[in-house]
Design an enzyme around this catalytic site. Structure first.
Site, PDB file in Angstrom:
ATOM      1  CG  ASP A 125      -2.301   2.331   6.426  1.00 36.99           C
ATOM      2  OD1 ASP A 125      -2.637   1.958   5.286  1.00 36.99           O
ATOM      3  OD2 ASP A 125      -2.669   3.419   6.922  1.00 36.99           O
TER       4      ASP A 125
ATOM      5  CG  ASP B 270      -1.786   1.128   1.407  1.00 39.94           C
ATOM      6  OD1 ASP B 270      -2.308   1.606   0.390  1.00 39.94           O
ATOM      7  OD2 ASP B 270      -1.979   1.573   2.557  1.00 39.94           O
TER       8      ASP B 270
ATOM      9  CE  LYS C 102      -5.560  -0.622  -1.215  1.00 43.84           C
ATOM     10  NZ  LYS C 102      -4.335  -0.130  -0.566  1.00 43.84           N
TER      11      LYS C 102
ATOM     12  CG  ASP D 197      -1.838   7.787   0.892  1.00 43.00           C
ATOM     13  OD1 ASP D 197      -0.915   8.612   0.955  1.00 43.00           O
ATOM     14  OD2 ASP D 197      -2.710   7.788   0.009  1.00 43.00           O
TER      15      ASP D 197
END
Ligand SMILES: [Mg+2]
Length: 289
Positions: free
Chosen positions: A237, A41, A212, A43
């Site tokens: 995250d 990922d 996602k 961010d």
């Protein structure tokens, strides 16, 4: 409480004993072979609020020198992969455009497979319109096969009205990602999921979300890197997008605590990551392993 969270603490009776905490491994999940390809990922893992997260550059360097294929995955559909490559580069993170995979690209790949040379009315930015053009789609507001909604900072009432009328007339409704809000330096921004909800409320039609947590995004990414699920890791995250999609796609999942998830929230979910680590800096030693 995050969506998908359980109100009661799981693990009573011992079924989840040894639940993953920071630095802990989920032993059963780690009886896998070495990690041969990587998905990450963006961010909260590599960047956060306009800064590179410490360890991100080393992680990318380790991947490059290992020669293992990798993709940076993001639900952000605003930018093209070249835009994102340049933005990451300005933060000192070298990621070639080909190593970036967005929900816009996943959506275009999905639609091109479903209806080759189809047509779409698009609400979105260059990341989405470019991806659809390159996938052979015609963008039109005249009787399109699909209404495709992506992220934009300039939603207009007339565009949303047009989308609603086209869906009422039979266009299929697809959206890049379900995120209701996105981050900015000044606070939350309404995102694709929030606008999709408005269109759904008006039409009674829910969109198909490609990004996602749809594991389709992970499987498409696996095809892009030529990886196999049993030897690929997903680093993220968020439990309710990165981890659940990785679990559903059969990947090894690594949750980092440098973004939106706190360690005490992890075990509230009915699914667990293979590992929980503080940040991407702790993932670097696993790349060469
Ligand atoms: Mg994230």
């Amino acid at each position: 409480m995050p969506s998908g969270a359980r109100p009661a603490r799981p693990g009573v009776g011992g079924a989840f004993r040894g639940a993953a905490g920071p630095g802990c491994d989920n032993g059963a999940m780690n009886e896998r072979g070495p990690i041969e390809s990587w998905l990450s990922d963006m961010d909260g893992v590599l960047v956060h609020e306009g800064h590179a997260i410490p360890g991100a550059a080393e992680f990318l360097d380790a991947l490059r020198s290992s020669g293992k294929p990798f993709l940076v995955l993001t639900n952000n559909s605003i930018y093209t992969r070249r835009d994102l490559s340049a933005r990451l580069g300005s933060l000192g993170l070298r990621v070639p455009a080909e190593a970036i995979f967005t929900s816009a690209l996943a959506t275009a790949a999905f639609l091109a497979g479903q209806r080759p040379e189809g047509s779409a009315y698009v609400i979105g930015e260059a990341g989405l319109t470019t991806a659809l053009h390159e996938a052979g789609f015609v963008l039109t507001d005249l009787d399109p096969d699909y209404v495709v909604l992506g992220e934009t900072r300039t939603y207009s009432f007339s565009q949303i009205t047009r989308a609603i009328r086209l869906i009422e007339a039979g266009a299929r409704f697809v959206a890049t990602n379900p995120d209701p809000v996105g981050p900015s330096m000044e606070g939350s921004l309404p995102a694709t999921g929030a606008v999709a909800a408005m269109i759904t409320r008006a039409t009674g039609v829910a969109p198909y979300f490609v990004g996602k947590p749809n594991p389709l995004m992970m499987r498409t990414a696996l095809n892009v890197v030529g990886g196999h699920s049993e030897s690929t890791a997903m680093v993220g995250d968020r439990m309710d997008t990165d981890v659940v999609a990785g679990v559903e796609a059969g990947l090894e999942t690594i949750l980092v605590l440098s973004g939106v998830t706190r360690s005490d929230e992890v075990e509230r979910f009915p699914y667990r990551p293979s590992r929980v680590l503080d940040s991407i800096a702790d993932v670097v030693p696993l790349v060469g392993a």
